[in-house]
Design a protein around this motif. Structure first.
Motif: not given
Length: 109
Positions: A73-77, A1-2, A61-67, A53-59
């Motif tokens: 995969s862990r998502f953060s704001l 993931m980017r 939009a620049g709202l979340v990071n994925c590491d 799918k929803h996290l990809r949209v947030l990502q």
């Protein structure tokens, strides 16, 4: 993931947060803790695929990071887009206040 790296602007942010499920996921991440898809889908009726799918949209939009940590995969704001959005809304508010002030002066004259 980017990782999110570009500023897509207020339209993409409003569109991403305008959907109730994404807003809920965003709020779940707002405490600053990074969470997995499994964690974010717990206590909901959403499948892991739907959450992804929803996290990809947030990502996007620049709202979340994925590491990626191992296989997970862990998502953060990302707070920066919200700060930029706040500035955008303040500018719009100032423009409206100025326009309403001019209208009031015109009507009162």
């Amino acid at each position: 993931m980017r990782r999110a790296s570009v500023n897509p602007g207020p339209v993409a942010i409003f569109a991403a947060l305008g959907e109730p499920t994404r807003l809920h996921l965003f709020n779940r991440l707002s405490d600053g803790a990074a969470r997995s898809i499994t964690s974010l889908s717990a206590d909901t009726r959403l499948t892991r695929q739907a959450v992804t799918k929803h996290l990809r949209v947030l990502q996007n939009a620049g709202l979340v990071n994925c590491d990626r940590i191992g296989r997970e995969s862990r998502f953060s704001l990302r707070p920066e887009p919200i700060d930029e959005l706040r500035g955008y809304l303040e500018r719009i508010s100032a423009q409206w206040e100025d326009a309403l002030g001019r209208l009031k002066r015109h009507v009162e004259d």
